[in-house]
Design an enzyme around this catalytic site. Structure first.
Site, PDB file in Angstrom:
ATOM      1  N   GLU A   1     -76.852 -36.306 -17.048  1.00  6.77           N
ATOM      2  CA  GLU A   1     -77.978 -35.502 -17.515  1.00  6.77           C
ATOM      3  C   GLU A   1     -78.868 -35.184 -16.307  1.00  6.77           C
ATOM      4  O   GLU A   1     -79.357 -36.097 -15.644  1.00  6.77           O
ATOM      5  CB  GLU A   1     -78.773 -36.261 -18.584  1.00  6.77           C
TER       6      GLU A   1
ATOM      7  N   ASN B   1     -79.767 -40.270 -25.409  1.00  9.95           N
ATOM      8  CA  ASN B   1     -80.327 -41.465 -26.043  1.00  9.95           C
ATOM      9  C   ASN B   1     -81.207 -41.124 -27.231  1.00  9.95           C
ATOM     10  O   ASN B   1     -81.382 -41.938 -28.133  1.00  9.95           O
ATOM     11  CB  ASN B   1     -81.076 -42.316 -25.017  1.00  9.95           C
TER      12      ASN B   1
ATOM     13  N   HIS C   1     -79.590 -38.663 -14.670  1.00 12.14           N
ATOM     14  CA  HIS C   1     -79.287 -39.794 -15.546  1.00 12.14           C
ATOM     15  C   HIS C   1     -77.780 -39.993 -15.635  1.00 12.14           C
ATOM     16  O   HIS C   1     -77.078 -39.257 -16.322  1.00 12.14           O
ATOM     17  CB  HIS C   1     -79.897 -39.543 -16.938  1.00 12.14           C
TER      18      HIS C   1
ATOM     19  N   SER D   1     -83.467 -44.240 -17.723  1.00 12.07           N
ATOM     20  CA  SER D   1     -82.906 -43.903 -19.034  1.00 12.07           C
ATOM     21  C   SER D   1     -84.007 -43.598 -20.036  1.00 12.07           C
ATOM     22  O   SER D   1     -83.849 -42.749 -20.898  1.00 12.07           O
ATOM     23  CB  SER D   1     -82.100 -45.069 -19.597  1.00 12.07           C
TER      24      SER D   1
END
Ligand code: 3H9
Length: 653
Positions: free
Chosen positions: A443, A481, A431, A410
């Site tokens: 992702e 994120n 991801h 991550s």
């Protein structure tokens, strides 16, 4: 058999055994464009006027019956004939009209079928009214004819969820009359012949059972409670529950509602999302690049994330080999995965045969060498650079040089992981979002040296896993994120500036997020982000604004819901505003000399949105995201951003 008649460039027909077989051929999904509508109308006029024609069959070319109205025509001036006008002609025709559903009959496509006098489907067909997913209601009779055919409760379920029903369900609900056992069109032709000269069953003339009043009221309340401020589901409920009135009146109300909603911001946002999803897998530089074949997937680390990935991979038909550190850990992982499969079995998502087949494709091991047959290995081990580098070096030695290696990190830099391997061009990031067997977003991270066919492999596997892949470049936190960090930062600035957690949460929920940010923090637990902040503390620029309130909460052991307190208090498990937290926030403001002020909901929403969009602009400028709509898809599918607002990049306009 005679020559084909071309009614328009997309609608043609042949007369077979006295029945006019009309075929719609409007690739890719036979949408009811102006040309299709005019062709259908001409075919109906021809059928009515031709003595040799005893009935009509309508079917589609290719694998779709009719995918619905042409969404690209929305917003453009209307062209006659309208779909409701064509549909009325179908229902009123004096000769039987049979729908032969060769594939999906969705939206306007199902509305065409509902007006036919009999519906036959091939076993692979499906039916649905997905309009609410586009911010509209069915606009060509769906909310009025479906309840007449299957009753109000079942129509409420189908229309307000927008889900599709397969043929078995469609038959048991009464949406279709028959599943063709032999050739579909032949079956439809014989149905037309049988109905010729008989009293026709016109859906619009059926009466509606009204005995389920209490059930309907409960269902409607449930749907409205879930709507998160969207208009379309509420309007659909209103139209369906009031369908027990003269057809013409109901149709006029439905049409007016459809037209108003079609021009709304909500519908524009959802249309944008529809096309964004199809656009996201068109990636520059991958044109004509073939993905590598993948049959067996290795998954390293069988914790929560690894098990979720395994379940998604098993459901997609892959062989799965799970690796964990010890035989016991691997066995525990196997139990966790089988437990998830059992849940799918219990809920009916999986039948016994499917369950057995998936279980049989799973094996687990504690030995790296057992991954030798894998075409793709996904790492889902602890998110620590040294741990990952060690794993990738070991994997390098046992898997084939052409097998693909993916990391599910991550926050780490996948370039550093790739650089530690012998073949960095086969390394990429995949991801997943937790729980990985449920969340749609994936992702696909293109590292500095990832080969194009390796990116293509990531995309192809994602599609097979039924995920929505979005390609991202390497940056801390990738697309999602990084934007989430900006969102979080802004919320904390707002705290210091004068808003309280419950006020920010209320503004976000009012905007359409399923849950406010601080409530989410409490649910997830505050300790992991705290540990990360502590690691990063030394590198932090003292000149940038930093809000220490979350750190204070953690220092006090307020780690969230599990600890019984976090941003909120949880007496008896119920989330409540905690005056102690308010005092901590007030103290933090005082310490920085900030004079707090009140924030209206709209200002909170605006500031949060602006912060996300600004970070998105940064990602575009750095080339991390290819297009604004990719960013929007990430935020909608991974972080609860309401789809009917289109995502932060769409909403800023
Ligand atoms: C409606 O019907 C309103 C009525 O109630 C009232 C009218 C008065 N229009 O998904 P795919 C394109 S609202 C235009 O990859 P699949 C799509 O963009 C409509 N274009 O294929 C893509 O283009 P490209 C209600 C459409 O095989 C290509 O077709 N209907 C439409 O995986 C292939 O699409 C819906 O909401 C459309 N309606 O799945 C159904 N549909 O290649 C929406 C698709 O350039 N469609 N395109 O990217 C679907 O659910 C799926 O497309 C379907 C096929 C299941 C049909």
């Amino acid at each position: 058999m005679n020559d084909a008649i071309e009614f328009s460039s997309t609608v043609s027909a042949m007369t077979r055994s006295g029945i006019l077989v009309v075929t719609i051929d409007n690739a890719p999904v036979n949408a009811t464009s102006a040309d299709v509508r005019s062709g259908l109308e001409k075919a109906l006029v021809h059928a009515e006027a031709t003595a040799d024609v005893a009935g009509v069959v309508i079917t589609g070319a290719g694998k779709t019956f009719i995918g619905g109205a042409d969404i690209r025509e929305f917003g453009k001036p209307a062209i006659e004939p309208t779909l409701p006008a064509v549909i009325e002609k179908i229902e009123k025709l004096s000769k039987p009209v049979i729908a032969a559903l060769n594939g999906a009959a969705l939206g306007g496509g199902l509305e065409v079928a509902l007006a036919c006098h009999y519906r036959v489907a091939s076993s692979t067909a499906q039916v649905g009214l997905p309009e609410v997913k586009l911010g509209i209601v069915p606009g060509a009779g769906g909310t009025q004819r479906l309840p007449r055919l299957i009753g109000i409760p079942a129509a409420l379920d189908l229309i307000t969820s927008g889900r599709s029903a397969k043929t078995d369900e469609a038959l048991s609900l009464g949406i279709i009359d028959e599943i063709a056992k032999a050739d579909l069109v032949e079956t439809a032709i014989s149905a037309a012949q049988k109905l010729s000269g008989k009293q026709l069953r016109r859906t619009g003339e059926l009466s509606i059972a009204t005995k389920e009043a209490a059930e309907i009221e409960r269902a409607a309340a449930r749907i409205l409670g879930r709507a998160r401020g969207q208009k379309a589901p509420a309007e659909a409920v209103r139209l369906i529950t009031s369908s027990n009135r003269p057809l013409a009146e109901g149709l006029a109300d439905e049409r007016a509602t459809f037209l108003t909603l079609r021009d709304s911001r909500e519908a524009a946002a959802l249309r944008y999302v529809f096309f964004a999803e199809r656009e996201s897998s068109r990636v520059e530089g991958l044109e004509g690049i073939e993905p590598r074949p993948v049959k067996t997937i290795g998954i390293c680390g069988l914790g929560l994330m690894g098990s979720g990935i395994a379940v998604a991979a098993l459901a997609a038909g892959y062989m799965v080999i799970g690796l964990d550190q010890t035989a016991e850990a691997a066995e525990k992982g196997r139990e966790r995965i089988v437990g998830l499969l059992e849940r799918n079995l219990a809920s009916g998502r999986l039948d016994q045969n499917g369950f057995e087949a998936q279980k049989a494709r799973l094996s687990v091991t504690a030995s790296d060498a057992d991954l030798a047959s894998c075409d793709l290995v996904i790492d889902a081990v602890f998110d620590d650079l040294d741990v990952k580098i060690d794993l990738f070096r070991r994997l390098d030695k046992v898997i084939r040089p052409d097998a693909v290696l993916a990391t599910n990190t991550s926050y780490l830099n996948p370039d550093e992981i790739a650089a530690a391997t012998a073949y960095p061009e086969r390394v990429l990031g995949m991801h997943f979002f937790s729980p990985a067997h449920v969340m749609r977003l994936l992702e696909v991270v293109r590292c500095a040296r990832t080969a194009p066919d390796v990116v293509a492999t990531g995309l192809a596997v994602a599609k097979k896993l039924r995920k929505l892949p979005v390609v991202a470049g390497v940056t801390e936190g990738f697309i999602g994120n990084r934007i989430f960090s900006a969102y979080r930062r802004e919320a904390e600035f707002l705290l210091e500036d004068g808003a309280l957690p419950h006020e920010i949460d209320a503004a976000l929920e009012d905007y359409g997020f399923p849950m406010g940010l601080f409530a989410v923090y409490d649910m997830a637990g505050l300790e992991i982000a705290w540990a990360r902040r502590k690691r990063q503390a030394a590198a932090r620029d003292p000149a940038t604004r930093y809000v220490g309130i979350a750190d204070t909460l953690c220092e006090m052991g307020r780690f969230g819901q599990k600890a019984g307190r976090g941003w909120y208090a949880y007496p008896d498990g119920k989330r409540t505003i905690d005056p102690d937290v308010t005092a901590i926030i007030e103290a933090a403001r005082a310490q920085k000399g900030i004079t707090p002020r009140a924030f209206p909901k709209s200002e909170i929403q605006e500031r949060m949105l602006k912060a996300m969009a600004a970070e998105g602009e940064g990602l575009l400028a750095e080339g991390i995201a290819a297009r604004p709509s990719d960013i929007d898809l990430v935020m909608i599918n991974g972080y609860g951003f309401p789809a009917h607002r289109g995502g932060p990049m769409f909403a800023r306009n």
